[in-house]
Design an enzyme around this catalytic site. Structure first.
Site, PDB file in Angstrom:
ATOM      1  N   SER A  87       0.788  -1.225   0.000  1.00 42.37           N
ATOM      2  CA  SER A  87       0.000   0.000   0.000  1.00 42.37           C
ATOM      3  C   SER A  87       0.824   1.281   0.000  1.00 42.37           C
ATOM      4  O   SER A  87       0.342   2.315  -0.447  1.00 42.37           O
ATOM      5  CB  SER A  87      -0.955  -0.001   1.194  1.00 42.37           C
ATOM      6  OG  SER A  87      -0.240  -0.173   2.400  1.00 42.37           O
ATOM      7  N   HIS A 145      -5.384  -3.253  -2.836  1.00 49.96           N
ATOM      8  CA  HIS A 145      -5.066  -2.317  -3.918  1.00 49.96           C
ATOM      9  C   HIS A 145      -5.018  -2.961  -5.298  1.00 49.96           C
ATOM     10  O   HIS A 145      -4.933  -2.263  -6.298  1.00 49.96           O
ATOM     11  CB  HIS A 145      -3.741  -1.607  -3.628  1.00 49.96           C
ATOM     12  CG  HIS A 145      -3.801  -0.770  -2.392  1.00 49.96           C
ATOM     13  ND1 HIS A 145      -4.297   0.511  -2.385  1.00 49.96           N
ATOM     14  CD2 HIS A 145      -3.490  -1.054  -1.109  1.00 49.96           C
ATOM     15  CE1 HIS A 145      -4.264   0.992  -1.151  1.00 49.96           C
ATOM     16  NE2 HIS A 145      -3.773   0.052  -0.359  1.00 49.96           N
ATOM     17  N   LYS A 185     -11.869   1.052  -2.117  1.00 49.17           N
ATOM     18  CA  LYS A 185     -10.765   1.676  -2.865  1.00 49.17           C
ATOM     19  C   LYS A 185     -11.148   1.703  -4.342  1.00 49.17           C
ATOM     20  O   LYS A 185     -11.994   2.485  -4.722  1.00 49.17           O
ATOM     21  CB  LYS A 185      -9.472   0.946  -2.537  1.00 49.17           C
ATOM     22  CG  LYS A 185      -9.096   1.241  -1.076  1.00 49.17           C
ATOM     23  CD  LYS A 185      -7.901   0.502  -0.548  1.00 49.17           C
ATOM     24  CE  LYS A 185      -7.658   0.970   0.898  1.00 49.17           C
ATOM     25  NZ  LYS A 185      -6.722   0.132   1.631  1.00 49.17           N
TER      26      LYS A 185
HETATM   27  C1  LIG Z   1      -6.700   0.018   3.085  1.00 48.38           C
HETATM   28  C2  LIG Z   1      -6.105  -1.297   3.393  1.00 48.38           C
HETATM   29  C3  LIG Z   1      -6.736  -2.178   4.266  1.00 48.38           C
HETATM   30  C4  LIG Z   1      -7.956  -1.784   5.034  1.00 48.38           C
HETATM   31  O1  LIG Z   1      -9.085  -1.768   4.220  1.00 48.38           O
HETATM   32  P1  LIG Z   1     -10.308  -0.830   4.621  1.00 48.38           P
HETATM   33  O2  LIG Z   1     -11.450  -1.377   3.864  1.00 48.38           O
HETATM   34  O3  LIG Z   1      -9.923   0.558   4.236  1.00 48.38           O
HETATM   35  O4  LIG Z   1     -10.462  -0.976   6.117  1.00 48.38           O
HETATM   36  C5  LIG Z   1      -6.207  -3.431   4.431  1.00 48.38           C
HETATM   37  N1  LIG Z   1      -5.084  -3.798   3.802  1.00 48.38           N
HETATM   38  C6  LIG Z   1      -4.423  -2.970   2.967  1.00 48.38           C
HETATM   39  C7  LIG Z   1      -3.188  -3.446   2.288  1.00 48.38           C
HETATM   40  C8  LIG Z   1      -4.902  -1.679   2.757  1.00 48.38           C
HETATM   41  O5  LIG Z   1      -4.243  -0.838   1.969  1.00 48.38           O
END
Ligand SMILES: *Cc1c(COP(=O)(O)O)cnc(C)c1O
Length: 401
Positions: free
Chosen positions: A190, A218, A249
């Site tokens: 991320s 992602h 996302k």
């Molecule tokens: C954003 C993210 C999460 C958390 O997901 P949310 O739905 O925003 O709680 C988990 N793992 C990774 C790698 C992330 O980038």
């Protein structure tokens, strides 16, 4: 019962603790503050009445403000209401949850899918189901914070391996005598934009009898010919894996899911505490997510644009002499290596009309403080050229060149 003076002195202790902790945070350049986005998310956002070019969003496919998602969220809200009223296993399992899981199952091509309220909740709920006391977990050093928390909850023994270092991973697997071995990796990392070496990891899993949990927060919607994520892109057999994807996302909505075998999903449904003890997603979010998957499948040009924009930006940053690590995706770090300087650069970019967040510890390691730039499908070449120019100007200002 403590006397009144005892209570007062405890309150004072708490107050001085809060003051001290805040002072330490500020002095280290680690104060965190909000930016108020006044309208919808998109390649441009409004802050303090000003329009800014937005390079800090995970809404990669520009779906958060897509009229079709808004319409689907509205329709589901009108038909099913604003909230679900309970957890899935009590009385909060509604038609939009079932419909979304069916849609995700077809999209991912796995036997079963289970929704979670967020990726954070998925990781903290699922990892303790996959491993516990006496088991070994092998985790990439750059895995997301929610994975680290899920591992801590699981009480399994943790071995961390250097980022994407499958040689080190193999040595750890070989040395493990645990009955159950679990490898955990982000699909796309991320804060670095690197991709897990899934082909090699799958071979090691096969050789040492390990299972793989992949957090594809992602990659979902962006990677792979059909947008199914990192497993599709790497072309590995998914049967030894459980995949987690997020809906907030690239899919522009909210929530998360895990996709895997029917037996494992059934076990998670019965055991994952963040699933059992939390009110289910609101119908509107499910409606929007279902519409988003249709768009991911029918409009491949969106993910192509995200990646072409990223390649174009990476190239111009490298030509300007910036350090962008080993990113090969839509997440591009510009490593600065100093918390205060990174925030000064972010502020200066803001003044010039760009929203680019600075990322500091504990999100990334000390000494690797960075601007984290992400591209969206709706960015134009001109947007990207403007950003690259502004970055160079701002960098020269802060280094006094
Ligand atoms: C954003 C993210 C999460 C958390 O997901 P949310 O739905 O925003 O709680 C988990 N793992 C990774 C790698 C992330 O980038």
């Amino acid at each position: 019962m403590p006397g009144e003076s005892g209570l007062n002195s405890r309150l004072k202790l708490m107050k001085s603790y809060i003051k001290d902790e805040l002072r330490k945070t500020y002095e280290a350049g680690l104060r965190r503050t909000f930016i108020d986005i006044e309208g919808a998310q998109g390649p441009r956002v409004t802050v303090n009445g000003r329009s800014l070019l937005h390079f800090s969003s995970n809404d990669y496919l520009t779906l958060a403000s897509d009229p079709r998602l808004i319409e689907a969220a509205n329709a589901a809200t009108v038909e099913f209401g604003a909230g679900s009223g309970a957890s899935r296993l009590v009385s909060g399992n509604m038609t939009p949850h079932m419909a979304l899981e069916e849609r995700l199952k077809a999209f991912k091509g796995t036997e079963a899918v289970l929704l979670f309220n967020s990726g954070y909740q998925a990781n903290t709920g699922v990892i303790p189901v996959l491993a516990g006391r006496g088991d070994d977990i092998f985790s990439d050093r750059l895995n997301h914070a929610s994975i680290i928390d899920g591992i801590a909850i699981s009480r399994a023994r943790l071995s961390r391996y250097p980022h994407r270092d499958t040689g080190a991973l193999e040595r750890l697997l070989k040395a493990s005598t645990a009955r159950r071995k679990l490898i955990i990796t982000d699909g796309v990392f991320s804060m670095d934009g690197t991709v897990a070496p899934l082909g090699d990891i799958a071979e090691l899993a096969e050789k040492y009898g390990a299972f793989i949990y992949i957090d594809d927060a992602h990659g979902t919607g962006v990677l792979g010919a059909k947008g199914r994520g990192v497993v599709e892109e790497a072309g590995v057999d998914a049967s030894r894996t459980l995949q987690m994807g997020t809906l907030g996302k690239a899919l522009g909505s909210f929530g998360a899911f895990v996709a895997g075998s029917a037996g494992l999903i059934e076990l998670i449904k019965n055991r994952a505490r963040s699933f059992i003890f939390s009110t289910s997603l609101p119908p509107g979010a499910c409606g929007a997510s279902t519409a988003a998957i249709d768009i991911v499948e029918s409009e491949p040009e969106r993910r192509a644009a995200v990646r072409e924009n990223a390649a174009y930006l990476r190239k111009s940053l490298l030509e300007s002499g910036f350090e962008t690590g080993e990113s090969t995706t839509q997440i591009i770090p510009v490593i600065i290596g100093d918390a205060k300087r990174v925030m000064v650069m972010s502020k200066k970019l803001f003044k010039r009309g760009f929203l680019v967040q600075g990322i500091r510890p504990p999100t990334v390691a000390k000494g690797t403080e960075r601007l984290r730039i992400t591209t969206m499908s709706a960015h134009t070449r001109e947007d990207i050229n403007q950003l690259a120019n502004a970055l160079t100007e701002v960098f020269n200002e802060v280094t006094g060149e």
